[in-house]
Design a protein around this motif. Structure first.
Motif, PDB file in Angstrom:
ATOM      1  N   PHE A 174      -7.819  15.185  10.143  1.00 57.29           N
ATOM      2  CA  PHE A 174      -6.766  14.833   9.190  1.00 57.29           C
ATOM      3  C   PHE A 174      -5.828  16.024   8.973  1.00 57.29           C
ATOM      4  N   PHE A 220      -9.951  -1.691   1.103  1.00 56.44           N
ATOM      5  CA  PHE A 220     -10.983  -0.800   1.641  1.00 56.44           C
ATOM      6  C   PHE A 220     -11.196   0.377   0.691  1.00 56.44           C
ATOM      7  N   THR A 240      -6.393   2.789  -6.494  1.00 55.43           N
ATOM      8  CA  THR A 240      -5.134   2.198  -6.015  1.00 55.43           C
ATOM      9  C   THR A 240      -5.217   0.668  -6.008  1.00 55.43           C
ATOM     10  N   GLN A 241      -6.419   0.110  -5.819  1.00 55.29           N
ATOM     11  CA  GLN A 241      -6.527  -1.357  -5.773  1.00 55.29           C
ATOM     12  C   GLN A 241      -6.143  -1.971  -7.114  1.00 55.29           C
ATOM     13  N   ARG A 296       0.850  -1.193   0.000  1.00 49.13           N
ATOM     14  CA  ARG A 296       0.000   0.000   0.000  1.00 49.13           C
ATOM     15  C   ARG A 296       0.885   1.241   0.000  1.00 49.13           C
ATOM     16  N   ILE A 297       0.478   2.238  -0.767  1.00 50.31           N
ATOM     17  CA  ILE A 297       1.301   3.454  -0.882  1.00 50.31           C
ATOM     18  C   ILE A 297       1.404   4.171   0.467  1.00 50.31           C
ATOM     19  N   GLY A 330     -11.105   4.940   8.644  1.00 42.05           N
ATOM     20  CA  GLY A 330     -10.741   6.098   9.457  1.00 42.05           C
ATOM     21  C   GLY A 330      -9.366   5.969  10.072  1.00 42.05           C
ATOM     22  N   ASN A 331      -9.114   6.797  11.065  1.00 40.43           N
ATOM     23  CA  ASN A 331      -7.841   6.814  11.777  1.00 40.43           C
ATOM     24  C   ASN A 331      -8.096   6.822  13.280  1.00 40.43           C
ATOM     25  N   PHE A 344      -3.023  15.509  -0.913  1.00 40.51           N
ATOM     26  CA  PHE A 344      -2.618  14.230  -0.331  1.00 40.51           C
ATOM     27  C   PHE A 344      -1.277  13.714  -0.862  1.00 40.51           C
ATOM     28  N   GLY A 377      -4.119   3.890  11.216  1.00 39.56           N
ATOM     29  CA  GLY A 377      -5.312   3.728  10.386  1.00 39.56           C
ATOM     30  C   GLY A 377      -6.265   2.771  11.069  1.00 39.56           C
ATOM     31  N   ARG A 418     -11.131  11.026  -1.852  1.00 34.16           N
ATOM     32  CA  ARG A 418     -10.873   9.640  -1.431  1.00 34.16           C
ATOM     33  C   ARG A 418     -11.764   8.670  -2.197  1.00 34.16           C
ATOM     34  N   SER A 432      -9.690   7.730  -5.077  1.00 30.92           N
ATOM     35  CA  SER A 432      -8.339   7.199  -4.887  1.00 30.92           C
ATOM     36  C   SER A 432      -8.285   5.709  -4.513  1.00 30.92           C
ATOM     37  N   TYR A 433      -9.163   5.278  -3.646  1.00 27.49           N
ATOM     38  CA  TYR A 433      -9.040   3.909  -3.118  1.00 27.49           C
ATOM     39  C   TYR A 433      -9.362   2.852  -4.170  1.00 27.49           C
ATOM     40  N   HIS A 443     -14.594  12.260   8.640  1.00 23.67           N
ATOM     41  CA  HIS A 443     -15.503  13.120   7.869  1.00 23.67           C
ATOM     42  C   HIS A 443     -16.921  13.077   8.424  1.00 23.67           C
ATOM     43  N   HIS A 503      -0.130   3.358   4.754  1.00 21.36           N
ATOM     44  CA  HIS A 503      -0.743   2.310   5.600  1.00 21.36           C
ATOM     45  C   HIS A 503      -0.275   0.910   5.189  1.00 21.36           C
ATOM     46  N   ARG A 522      -8.783  -3.715   9.914  1.00 21.44           N
ATOM     47  CA  ARG A 522      -7.319  -3.638   9.750  1.00 21.44           C
ATOM     48  C   ARG A 522      -6.825  -2.331  10.359  1.00 21.44           C
TER      49      ARG A 522
HETATM   50 FE1  HDD Z   1      -6.271   7.027   2.957  1.00 24.34          FE
HETATM   51  C1  HDD Z   1      -5.222   3.827   2.648  1.00 24.34           C
HETATM   52  C2  HDD Z   1      -7.273   6.397   6.191  1.00 24.34           C
HETATM   53  C3  HDD Z   1      -7.127  10.346   3.353  1.00 24.34           C
HETATM   54  C4  HDD Z   1      -5.583   7.591  -0.276  1.00 24.34           C
HETATM   55  N1  HDD Z   1      -6.231   5.425   4.186  1.00 24.34           N
HETATM   56  C5  HDD Z   1      -5.779   4.185   3.863  1.00 24.34           C
HETATM   57  C6  HDD Z   1      -5.966   3.297   4.969  1.00 24.34           C
HETATM   58  C7  HDD Z   1      -6.546   4.025   5.966  1.00 24.34           C
HETATM   59  C8  HDD Z   1      -6.713   5.363   5.471  1.00 24.34           C
HETATM   60  C9  HDD Z   1      -6.930   3.524   7.332  1.00 24.34           C
HETATM   61  C10 HDD Z   1      -5.552   1.842   5.001  1.00 24.34           C
HETATM   62  C11 HDD Z   1      -6.684   0.930   4.652  1.00 24.34           C
HETATM   63  C12 HDD Z   1      -6.244  -0.506   4.793  1.00 24.34           C
HETATM   64  O1  HDD Z   1      -6.049  -0.951   5.935  1.00 24.34           O
HETATM   65  O2  HDD Z   1      -6.076  -1.140   3.762  1.00 24.34           O
HETATM   66  N2  HDD Z   1      -6.959   8.170   4.477  1.00 24.34           N
HETATM   67  C13 HDD Z   1      -7.412   7.694   5.684  1.00 24.34           C
HETATM   68  C14 HDD Z   1      -8.082   8.756   6.394  1.00 24.34           C
HETATM   69  C15 HDD Z   1      -8.028   9.863   5.611  1.00 24.34           C
HETATM   70  C16 HDD Z   1      -7.347   9.490   4.391  1.00 24.34           C
HETATM   71  C17 HDD Z   1      -8.702   8.599   7.766  1.00 24.34           C
HETATM   72  C18 HDD Z   1      -8.585  11.221   5.850  1.00 24.34           C
HETATM   73  C19 HDD Z   1      -9.589  11.477   6.640  1.00 24.34           C
HETATM   74  N3  HDD Z   1      -6.306   8.671   1.765  1.00 24.34           N
HETATM   75  C20 HDD Z   1      -6.729   9.935   2.098  1.00 24.34           C
HETATM   76  C21 HDD Z   1      -6.728  10.772   0.931  1.00 24.34           C
HETATM   77  C22 HDD Z   1      -6.301   9.993  -0.118  1.00 24.34           C
HETATM   78  C23 HDD Z   1      -6.039   8.682   0.436  1.00 24.34           C
HETATM   79  C24 HDD Z   1      -7.142  12.232   0.902  1.00 24.34           C
HETATM   80  C25 HDD Z   1      -6.093  10.327  -1.561  1.00 24.34           C
HETATM   81  C26 HDD Z   1      -6.574  11.369  -2.191  1.00 24.34           C
HETATM   82  N4  HDD Z   1      -5.443   5.926   1.484  1.00 24.34           N
HETATM   83  C27 HDD Z   1      -5.295   6.351   0.211  1.00 24.34           C
HETATM   84  C28 HDD Z   1      -4.780   5.267  -0.729  1.00 24.34           C
HETATM   85  C29 HDD Z   1      -4.731   4.039   0.212  1.00 24.34           C
HETATM   86  C30 HDD Z   1      -5.129   4.619   1.560  1.00 24.34           C
HETATM   87  C31 HDD Z   1      -3.543   5.615  -1.451  1.00 24.34           C
HETATM   88  C32 HDD Z   1      -3.446   3.217   0.250  1.00 24.34           C
HETATM   89  C33 HDD Z   1      -3.862   1.783   0.185  1.00 24.34           C
HETATM   90  C34 HDD Z   1      -5.275   1.817  -0.064  1.00 24.34           C
HETATM   91  O3  HDD Z   1      -5.712   3.113  -0.167  1.00 24.34           O
HETATM   92  O4  HDD Z   1      -6.014   0.859  -0.201  1.00 24.34           O
HETATM   93  O5  HDD Z   1      -5.645   5.085  -1.783  1.00 24.34           O
END
Ligand code: HDD
Length: 695
Positions: free
Chosen positions: A161, A346, A373-374, A80-81, A155-156, A169, A139, A366, A369-370, A230, A83, A120
Motif C-alpha cells: 500500500f 466490506f 463509513t457504512q 464510496r469515498i 485487498g488490492n 489515509f 481493489g 482500517r 474506518s470501514y 497485510h 473505490h 467486488r
Molecule cells: Fe480501503 C474501501 C482496499 C486502506 C478506508 N478499500 C476499500 C475497498 C477496497 C479497499 C478494495 C472497496 C471495497 C468495496 O468493494 O466495497 N483499503 C484497501 C486496501 C488498503 C486500504 C487494500 C490497504 C492495504 N482503506 C484503507 C485505509 C483506510 C481505508 C488505511 C482508512 C483509514 N477503504 C476505506 C473506506 C472504504 C474503503 C473509506 C470506502 C468504501 C468502503 O470503505 O466501504 O472506509
C-alpha cells in the motif's frame, strides 16, 4: 381531452420488481403482476397525474404521483469515498489443501467444501460513473459467507500500500482525488496534488512505482492478481499463531494493456471491464483465481530485511513461497447492480474464529474506518441485514431497533445475562472468536513508527530491477507522462530526486523525457539494500502465451468470404478465445448471399479493445474503407499495440500498404492461419520502439 395511454400496448408495460408478488391479471394472454403502490394498492393509471381538467393544476392528493416521485428523489446514496467504481460477481471458494495445522477456520480446513462468496473489483480514485481503464490500483474485495460468520478479505491487485499508518489515509485520498478548488482531474493521479503529496512522503514510493507499472492497466478484471496485503494471523486449536499473507492468482494469468490502449479503450468503452466480466460469466467462461498463502512464524519474520507489519513491504515469493490452498470461481453476475454491487459493505474487521489481525498500524486503522463509513453510505447500523451483507449461517444477538430494522425479534428479553427466556442466544466459549493472546512488553504510549519501517527505496528498486525491458520502458514513460502533467516545477524535481534512489537509469530516462536536470537525491532515512530480483513481480514476463480468455476481432464487410470467416472463428474458439465480428454496419450480406450480424461497427470498436485482429474484406469494400479514418486507425493501432494481424489481399493492397506499417512476423496473410494463432497468444514487444517514443 387528455389522451389515455393504452395499457394493453406491450410498449407501455412496466417491468415488475421483486416484492410485488401481489395480485396478477391477464394481459395479452399472459399472467402479469399488477402494478401497485408501496402499500399494495393497485395503480389504475401510471402515465398521467391527477389534475383538474386536462390543462389544469396537479392535485396534492395524488398519492400515486407523490410516492413515485418521492422514492425516485431518494434513489441515490453517497458513493464510496474511495473505490466508488466497481463491478462484482457471486461465486464460491473451494478448499483443496487443509490448513488445519494452522487454523480452526472451517473454510481453510475442510477440503472440498464450497463456501459461497461475493467479489467486488474496483478502481480507487474515480467516481462511480468513471471509466474502467484509468491508470489506477484495483481493489479486490471478497466476502466469504462462511458457516462460522462472514469473512471479508479486502485487498488490492498490488501486494503493498501507499502508506504505513492509517493516520495518513485521508491525506493520500485528498491528494489523489480531483483538486478541491477546480474539481478535476477525474480518476487520475497525473496532477500536482498527488505528486506533491507522494514526493513529500517517501513511504509511498513502492506503491507509486507499481502504479506506474503495467499492473495499473489490467486487460481484464479476470487477469489481475489480488493480495490481502497485510500480515494476518492464523490461530490453531492449541492457540498457536502463524502469520499469513493472502494471494489470489488468476487462472488466466496476469495481463495488462499498454497506456495508449487504455486511453483509447476508455473513450470507446468506458465500461470495458464491467462488460468483459458480464459477458464472460454469461457465456460460461467463469473467472477463476487460486488462493495462495505465505505462512511464516514470528521468528522467521524477525530475519526478514524489512518489517512485515509495514504494509509498504511485500514478502518476495522467493523468500516465502506461496502455497496454493484452494480456488475461487465467479459464476453468477448480480441480478441487480444497486441491491448487490452497490450495497455490499466490506469491513476488514469481519473475520471468523481461527483468523486474526496483526498489529500492522494500517490494518488497525482500517478496522475502524470501514464499519464507520457504512453508516454514512448505507444510512444505518442495520446494513448487515441487507441480503448481500447478511451472513448465510445462523446469527442472533441483542442488538435492536435503529433505522430500517428488518427483523421482528420475538421475546421480552433483549439483554444478557438473563434468566427469563431460554430460547435467547448466549455466548459460547467453545465456538466463539478468541483474540490471539499476544503478550506485548513494549507498552510505552506514543506516536512513533518502528525504526525498521524507514527503508523506503529498497523494494521499489527491487521491483524496477525485476521487470523486463519493455516493462521498464513503460514505467519510465508513465512517470514522464504523469510528471509531465505536473505544473509545479519543484514537485517534479523532488520526484526525480527520489527516482535516483530507486534506479539511476530510470531517473535519467524520466529526466530526459521531461527535458529536466537531475537534482541531488534526498537523504534516505535508512540504508538502501540490494535485494534479489523477483520474476513474480513482472507482468509481461508472466503473461501466459494463450488465447484462453482473450478476444479476437474479425473485420468483415459486404461480400466477405463466409468460409474464411468461419475458419478463423473456429480456430480462435478452439483455443479458448471469444470472437467479435466487426463491420462497417451492424449487418452485412456475405459472398454466399447469407446475412451476418456484426457485434460492433468498426467506428465504435477500435482494435485496442481486442487481443489480435483479422481482416477479411473484398476489394470494393477495401477501397471504400481505405477512406475511413476509424478503419485506418484500426490497423495502425493494432500495429502500434504490437498485436498479431491477419490480412487478406485486398486489405494489404488498399489499406496496409498505405499505412506506416512495416511487415513483420506478426503480420500474416490469411493463408497462414496457424502462424496467426500462434502470434495472437502474445505481443511482439520488439515492435514497440519502432512505433512509440518510449522514455
Ligand atoms: Fe480501503 C474501501 C482496499 C486502506 C478506508 N478499500 C476499500 C475497498 C477496497 C479497499 C478494495 C472497496 C471495497 C468495496 O468493494 O466495497 N483499503 C484497501 C486496501 C488498503 C486500504 C487494500 C490497504 C492495504 N482503506 C484503507 C485505509 C483506510 C481505508 C488505511 C482508512 C483509514 N477503504 C476505506 C473506506 C472504504 C474503503 C473509506 C470506502 C468504501 C468502503 O470503505 O466501504 O472506509
Amino acid at each position: 381531452m387528455k389522451k389515455k395511454i393504452d395499457h394493453t400496448d406491450p410498449a407501455n408495460k412496466m417491468n415488475t420488481t421483486q416484492g410485488n408478488g401481489g395480485e396478477t391479471h391477464q394481459d395479452a394472454g399472459q399472467e402479469v403482476p399488477t402494478l401497485t403502490t408501496q402499500q399494495g394498492v393497485a395503480i389504475a393509471d401510471n402515465q398521467n397525474s391527477l389534475t383538474v381538467g386536462s390543462r389544469g393544476p396537479t392535485l396534492l392528493e395524488d398519492f400515486v404521483l407523490r410516492e413515485k416521485i418521492n422514492h425516485f428523489d431518494h434513489e441515490r446514496i453517497p458513493e464510496r469515498i474511495v473505490h466508488a467504481r466497481g463491478s462484482a460477481a457471486h461465486g464460491y471458494f473451494e478448499l483443496s489443501e487443509s490448513l488445519a495445522e494452522y487454523t480452526t477456520a472451517n473454510i481453510l480446513t475442510e477440503v472440498g467444501k464450497q463456501t459461497p462468496l461475493f467479489t467486488r473489483i474496483s478502481t480507487v480514485a474515480g467516481s462511480k460513473g468513471s471509466k474502467d481503464t484509468p491508470r489506477d490500483v484495483r481493489g479486490f474485495a471478497v466476502k466469504f459467507y462462511t458457516d462460522q460468520g462472514n469473512w471479508d478479505l479486502v485487498g488490492n491487485n498490488m501486494p503493498i500500500f501507499f502508506i504505513q499508518d492509517a493516520m495518513k489515509f485521508p491525506d493520500l485520498v485528498h491528494a489523489v482525488k480531483p483538486e478541491p478548488d477546480r474539481g478535476y482531474p477525474q480518476a487520475a493521479s497525473a496532477h500536482d496534488t498527488f505528486w506533491d503529496f507522494v514526493s513529500l512522503s517517501p513511504e509511498t514510493m513502492h506503491n507509486v512505482i507499481w502504479l506506474m507499472s503495467d499492473r495499473a492497466l489490467p486487460r481484464s478484471l479476470r487477469m489481475i492478481e489480488g493480495f490481502g496485503i497485510h500480515s494476518y494471523r492464523l490461530i490453531n486449536k492449541e492457540g498457536k499463531s502463524t502469520f499469513v499473507r493472502f494471494h489470489w492468482k488468476p487462472v488466466l494469468g496476469v495481463q495488462s494493456t499498454t497506456w495508449d490502449e487504455a486511453v483509447k479503450i476508455s473513450g470507446a468503452d468506458p465500461d470495458y471491464h464491467r462488460r468483459d466480466l458480464f459477458e464472460s460469466i454469461n457465456r460460461g467462461d467463469f473467472p477463476e483465481w487460486e488462493l495462495g498463502v505465505q505462512l511464516f512464524s514470528e521468528q522467521e519474520a524477525a530475519q526478514f530485511p524489512f518489517d512485515h507489519l509495514d504494509a509498504t513491504k511485500l514478502i518476495p515469493e522467493e523468500l516465502v513461497p506461496v502455497k496454493i490452498v484452494g480456488k475461487m470461481v465467479l459464476n453468477r453476475y448480480p441480478d441487480n447492480f444497486f441491491a448487490e454491487t452497490e450495497q455490499v459493505a466490506f469491513c476488514p474487521s469481519h473475520l471468523p474464529p481461527g483468523i486474526d489481525f496483526s498489529n500492522d498500524p494500517l490494518l488497525q486503522g482500517r478496522l475502524f474506518s470501514y464499519l464507520d463509513t457504512q453508516l454514512s453510505r448505507l444510512g444505518s447500523p442495520n446494513f448487515a441485514q441487507i441480503p448481500i451483507n447478511a451472513p448465510k449461517c445462523p446469527f442472533a444477538n441483542m442488538q435492536r431497533d435503529g433505522h430500517m430494522q428488518m427483523q421482528v425479534p420475538k421475546s421480552r428479553v433483549a439483554y444478557e445475562p438473563q434468566s427469563l427466556d431460554p430460547s435467547m442466544p448466549r455466548e459460547s466459549e467453545k465456538r466463539g472468536f478468541h483474540s490471539y493472546s499476544e503478550s506485548l512488553d513494549d507498552g510505552v504510549k506514543g506516536r512513533v513508527r518502528a525504526d525498521k519501517f524507514a527503508d523506503h527505496y529498497s523494494q521499489p528498486r527491487m521491483f524496477y530491477q525485476s521487470q523486463t525491458a519493455p516493462e521498464q520502458a513503460h514505467i519510465a514513460s508513465a512517470y514522464a507522462f504523469e510528471l509531465g502533467k505536473v505544473d509545479t516545477a519543484h514537485v517534479r524535481t523532488r520526484m526525480l530526486g527520489h527516482l535516483r534512489h530507486i534506479d539511476e537509469d530510470l531517473a535519467a530516462r524520466v529526466a530526459d523525457a521531461l527535458g529536466m536536470e537531475l537534482p541531488e537525491p534526498p537523504t534516505a532515512a535508512a540504508p538502501i539494500q540490494e535485494m534479489p530480483t523477483s520474476d513474480a513481480l513482472q507482468t509481461i514476463g508472466r503473461t501466459p502465451h494463450t488465447l484462453k480468455g482473450r478476444q479476437i476481432a474479425i473485420l468483415v464487410a459486404p461480400g466477405s468470404k463466409r468460409s474464411e470467416i468461419e475458419k478463423y472463428q473456429q480456430a480462435a474458439k478452439d483455443q479458448g478465445a471469444s470472437v467479435k465480428i466487426i463491420a462497417p454496419g451492424r449487418e452485412a450480406v456475405l459472398d454466399d448471399g447469407t446475412r451476418i450480424q456484426s457485434d460492433e461497427r468498426v467506428a465504435g470498436a477500435p482494435s485496442a479493445m481486442f487481443d489480435a485482429v483479422v481482416s477479411i474484406i473484398m476489394p470494393e469494400q477495401a477501397k471504400k474503407l481505405a477512406k475511413d479514418s476509424s478503419t485506418l486507425d484500426w490497423f495502425t493501432d493494432a500495429y502500434g499495440h504490437c498485436k498479431a494481424i491477419a490480412y487478406c489481399g485486398a486489405t494489404d493492397q488498399y489499406i496496409l500498404s498505405k499505412l506506416p506499417i512495416e511487415k513483420d512476423a506478426f503480420i500474416t496473410p490469411l493463408t497462414e492461419l496457424d502462424n496467426f494463432i500462434k502470434n495472437a497468444k502474445t505481443r511482439l514487444w520488439q515492435r514497440e520502439p519502432k512505433v512509440r517514443d518510449l522514455a
